[in-house]
Design a protein around this motif. Structure first.
Motif, PDB file in Angstrom:
ATOM      1  N   SER A 142       0.493  -0.941   0.415  1.00  0.00           N
ATOM      2  CA  SER A 142      -0.029   0.103   0.213  1.00  0.00           C
ATOM      3  C   SER A 142       1.151   1.329   0.037  1.00  0.00           C
ATOM      4  O   SER A 142       0.527   2.706  -0.421  1.00  0.00           O
ATOM      5  N   ARG A 143       2.106   1.141  -0.425  1.00  0.00           N
ATOM      6  CA  ARG A 143       2.734   2.465   0.356  1.00  0.00           C
ATOM      7  C   ARG A 143       3.835   2.458  -0.969  1.00  0.00           C
ATOM      8  O   ARG A 143       3.847   1.042  -1.828  1.00  0.00           O
ATOM      9  N   SER A 144       4.236   3.827  -1.458  1.00  0.00           N
ATOM     10  CA  SER A 144       5.001   4.241  -2.604  1.00  0.00           C
ATOM     11  C   SER A 144       6.318   4.368  -2.024  1.00  0.00           C
ATOM     12  O   SER A 144       6.919   4.650  -1.013  1.00  0.00           O
ATOM     13  N   TYR A 145       7.408   4.067  -2.921  1.00  0.00           N
ATOM     14  CA  TYR A 145       9.188   3.687  -2.764  1.00  0.00           C
ATOM     15  C   TYR A 145       9.516   4.914  -3.354  1.00  0.00           C
ATOM     16  O   TYR A 145       8.969   5.005  -4.460  1.00  0.00           O
ATOM     17  N   THR A 146      10.892   5.690  -3.032  1.00  0.00           N
ATOM     18  CA  THR A 146      11.332   6.179  -4.097  1.00  0.00           C
ATOM     19  C   THR A 146      13.067   5.200  -4.144  1.00  0.00           C
ATOM     20  O   THR A 146      13.557   4.584  -3.448  1.00  0.00           O
ATOM     21  N   GLY A 147      13.509   4.667  -5.067  1.00  0.00           N
ATOM     22  CA  GLY A 147      14.840   4.046  -5.268  1.00  0.00           C
ATOM     23  C   GLY A 147      15.319   4.865  -6.053  1.00  0.00           C
ATOM     24  O   GLY A 147      15.943   6.027  -7.147  1.00  0.00           O
ATOM     25  N   SER A 148      16.813   4.645  -5.653  1.00  0.00           N
ATOM     26  CA  SER A 148      17.748   5.190  -6.322  1.00  0.00           C
ATOM     27  C   SER A 148      18.738   4.572  -6.743  1.00  0.00           C
ATOM     28  O   SER A 148      19.416   3.290  -6.390  1.00  0.00           O
ATOM     29  N   LEU A 149      20.069   4.610  -7.341  1.00  0.00           N
ATOM     30  CA  LEU A 149      20.421   3.741  -7.766  1.00  0.00           C
ATOM     31  C   LEU A 149      21.750   4.544  -8.565  1.00  0.00           C
ATOM     32  O   LEU A 149      21.592   5.805  -9.404  1.00  0.00           O
ATOM     33  N   ARG A 150      23.066   4.410  -8.467  1.00  0.00           N
ATOM     34  CA  ARG A 150      24.686   5.002  -8.963  1.00  0.00           C
ATOM     35  C   ARG A 150      25.592   3.945  -8.538  1.00  0.00           C
ATOM     36  O   ARG A 150      25.285   3.094  -8.373  1.00  0.00           O
ATOM     37  N   MET A 151      26.912   4.240  -9.436  1.00  0.00           N
ATOM     38  CA  MET A 151      28.261   3.293  -9.493  1.00  0.00           C
ATOM     39  C   MET A 151      28.916   4.530  -9.079  1.00  0.00           C
ATOM     40  O   MET A 151      28.880   6.195  -9.620  1.00  0.00           O
ATOM     41  N   TRP A 178      23.048   9.719  -8.745  1.00  0.00           N
ATOM     42  CA  TRP A 178      22.175   9.524  -8.177  1.00  0.00           C
ATOM     43  C   TRP A 178      21.286   9.271  -9.617  1.00  0.00           C
ATOM     44  O   TRP A 178      20.986  10.536  -9.464  1.00  0.00           O
ATOM     45  N   TYR A 179      20.462   7.811  -9.584  1.00  0.00           N
ATOM     46  CA  TYR A 179      19.451   7.867 -10.207  1.00  0.00           C
ATOM     47  C   TYR A 179      18.113   7.900  -9.529  1.00  0.00           C
ATOM     48  O   TYR A 179      17.860   6.613  -9.019  1.00  0.00           O
ATOM     49  N   ARG A 180      17.052   8.134  -9.207  1.00  0.00           N
ATOM     50  CA  ARG A 180      16.070   8.024  -8.521  1.00  0.00           C
ATOM     51  C   ARG A 180      14.852   7.751  -9.409  1.00  0.00           C
ATOM     52  O   ARG A 180      14.451   8.517  -9.930  1.00  0.00           O
ATOM     53  N   PHE A 181      13.953   7.042  -8.418  1.00  0.00           N
ATOM     54  CA  PHE A 181      12.521   6.551  -9.584  1.00  0.00           C
ATOM     55  C   PHE A 181      11.603   6.363  -8.604  1.00  0.00           C
ATOM     56  O   PHE A 181      11.910   5.865  -8.067  1.00  0.00           O
ATOM     57  N   PRO A 182      10.114   6.444  -8.451  1.00  0.00           N
ATOM     58  CA  PRO A 182       9.666   6.425  -8.150  1.00  0.00           C
ATOM     59  C   PRO A 182       9.215   4.438  -8.376  1.00  0.00           C
ATOM     60  O   PRO A 182       9.254   4.443  -9.299  1.00  0.00           O
ATOM     61  N   PHE A 183       8.738   3.836  -7.350  1.00  0.00           N
ATOM     62  CA  PHE A 183       8.355   2.323  -6.940  1.00  0.00           C
ATOM     63  C   PHE A 183       7.189   1.956  -6.061  1.00  0.00           C
ATOM     64  O   PHE A 183       7.078   2.588  -4.969  1.00  0.00           O
ATOM     65  N   SER A 184       6.708   1.024  -6.688  1.00  0.00           N
ATOM     66  CA  SER A 184       5.564  -0.115  -5.954  1.00  0.00           C
ATOM     67  C   SER A 184       5.372  -1.162  -6.142  1.00  0.00           C
ATOM     68  O   SER A 184       5.764  -1.311  -7.128  1.00  0.00           O
ATOM     69  N   SER A 185       5.298  -2.154  -4.724  1.00  0.00           N
ATOM     70  CA  SER A 185       5.820  -3.400  -5.217  1.00  0.00           C
ATOM     71  C   SER A 185       4.981  -3.932  -5.902  1.00  0.00           C
ATOM     72  O   SER A 185       5.464  -5.389  -6.737  1.00  0.00           O
TER      73      SER A 185
END
Length: 193
Positions: A142-151, A178-185
């Motif tokens: 029921s929650r939304s998250y923020t994903g982040s990725l970098r090298m 950092w690449y940030r994007f919305p995420f939901s399971s």
């Protein structure tokens, strides 16, 4: 203004423009990534474009081992406190040069690969496939998250004399944003190209 002064200024601007584009060409950029749900896990497939400065390439050929660190972070914003960290995983990839065989060696999580050229080696370092980053049991549907990725190039793993040099030299600070994007399971596979 005389014509000569205008030509001189134009030439200076062209030279500055050339140097600014060559400086920005080096570094790490995210080319593509995909999060796919397999059973109860979320797996990350990603591709990074890595370009090293001539000084870093020379250092690798002289025996300096470079460590690249990939970080994935999943967080949920909270208004009353710091963001909740649902997942934080890191992956280390090692790049070295073998002078006897004249080949580059890449090692990460039990996987090893040899390449003949620095371009092939950097492509292998920047390729990630099937990396388990999230356990679905950690997520609230029921929650939304923020994903982040970098090298990044991990400067703390360099020999001490090179760490001092890296602090003073911009060429050694190689990192992607950092690449940030919305995420939901409960969302389907997430793809960015």
């Amino acid at each position: 203004m005389s014509r000569r002064i205008k030509q001189f200024l134009f030439l200076c601007l062209m030279v500055l423009g050339f140097f600014s584009t060559t400086v920005n060409a080096e570094g790490i950029k995210i080319k593509s990534f995909e999060l796919e749900k397999v059973d109860n896990d979320w797996l990350l497939n990603a591709s990074f474009q890595i370009e090293l400065s001539p000084g870093l390439e020379d250092a690798v050929q002289r025996g300096v081992v470079l460590y690249f660190q990939t970080e994935f972070d999943l967080s949920r914003a909270r208004w009353y406190w710091f963001d909740e960290k649902s997942a934080l995983v890191q992956r280390q990839t090692r790049l070295s040069f073998q002078p006897l065989t004249q080949q580059y060696r890449i090692a990460s999580e039990g996987f090893t690969f040899s390449a003949k050229t620095i371009a092939e080696a950097l492509q292998a370092v920047g390729s990630i496939g099937g990396w388990r980053v999230i356990d679905n049991a950690q997520l609230d549907p029921s929650r939304s998250y923020t994903g982040s990725l970098r090298m990044t190039l991990d400067l703390t793993k360099l020999p001490k004399p090179f760490q001092v040099n890296a602090l003073n030299n911009r060429d050694w600070n190689v990192s992607s944003d950092w690449y940030r994007f919305p995420f939901s399971s409960n969302s389907p596979n997430l793809i960015k190209r």
